[in-house]
Design an enzyme around this catalytic site. Structure first.
Site, mmCIF file in Angstrom:
data_model
loop_
_atom_site.group_PDB
_atom_site.id
_atom_site.type_symbol
_atom_site.label_atom_id
_atom_site.label_comp_id
_atom_site.label_asym_id
_atom_site.label_seq_id
_atom_site.Cartn_x
_atom_site.Cartn_y
_atom_site.Cartn_z
ATOM 1 N N GLY A 9 0.804 -1.249 -0.204
ATOM 2 C CA GLY A 9 -0.067 -0.137 -0.090
ATOM 3 C C GLY A 9 0.831 1.165 0.130
ATOM 4 O O GLY A 9 1.994 1.488 0.045
ATOM 5 N N THR A 10 0.142 2.356 0.125
ATOM 6 C CA THR A 10 0.796 3.877 0.167
ATOM 7 C C THR A 10 1.675 3.668 1.258
ATOM 8 O O THR A 10 2.688 4.624 0.940
ATOM 9 C CB THR A 10 -0.377 4.867 0.222
ATOM 10 O OG1 THR A 10 -1.345 4.582 -0.885
ATOM 11 C CG2 THR A 10 0.081 6.220 -0.027
ATOM 12 N N ILE A 11 1.613 3.231 2.381
ATOM 13 C CA ILE A 11 2.427 3.508 3.360
ATOM 14 C C ILE A 11 3.665 3.209 3.078
ATOM 15 O O ILE A 11 4.840 3.558 3.367
ATOM 16 C CB ILE A 11 2.297 2.866 4.626
ATOM 17 C CG1 ILE A 11 3.062 3.141 5.841
ATOM 18 C CG2 ILE A 11 2.085 1.297 4.632
ATOM 19 C CD1 ILE A 11 2.487 2.898 7.445
#
Length: 161
Positions: A9-11
């Protein structure tokens, strides 16, 4: 000790355009983000998925749940994309696992200078001190239980139902 389970994901600074592809930009590891955040907590880390949360399906949620269930630790930090974070939290909450499970992620790519990733990780880890068993979303200095959380897309934040 906190068991950190990573799903992508974005993290982690990855951008995706297809469920069958790996991230299309250089990512950053959760370990790097923990170091940036100045985290001193003891943890173990397992990366079980590398997906944008748009592509996380029921089979993936079962994999996540099995990883949590088989963990010997009672504190679980699940890094997860924000798009379907609520759906995964609801699934895990419905299982009534006897563990404290916190989902966190980032709204801004972990590789960007203004990312919220390190702050969200640090906040989520600190939140374990004040929470009982259950499933929570911890993002941008807000903790919400799984049954009372929604993503406000227009304001790019999580808030109570």
């Amino acid at each position: 000790m906190i068991h950190i389970i990573s799903t992508g994901g974005t993290i982690e600074g990855l951008e995706y355009d297809d469920p069958n592809k790996k991230g299309v930009s250089n990512g950053i590891s959760i370990q790097d983000l923990l170091q940036i955040s100045g985290n001193e907590e003891k943890y173990c880390l397992d990366k079980i998925l590398d997906k944008d949360s748009r592509f996380i399906n029921q089979e993936d949620r079962i994999t996540i749940a099995n990883t949590i269930t088989s963990s010997t630790h009672s504190k679980i930090l699940l890094t997860h994309g924000t798009i379907t974070m609520v759906e995964t939290a609801k699934y895990l909450g419905s299982l009534e696992l006897d563990k404290t499970i916190i989902l966190t992620g980032a709204f801004i790519l972990g590789t960007q200078p203004n990312t919220d990733a390190p702050d969200n990780l640090k906040f989520a880890i600190a939140s374990f001190e004040n929470l009982n068993s259950g499933v929570y979303i911890a993002m941008n200095n807000t903790v919400l239980p799984w049954y009372n959380a929604k993503k406000n897309v227009s304001k790019n934040r999580f808030e109570p139902l």
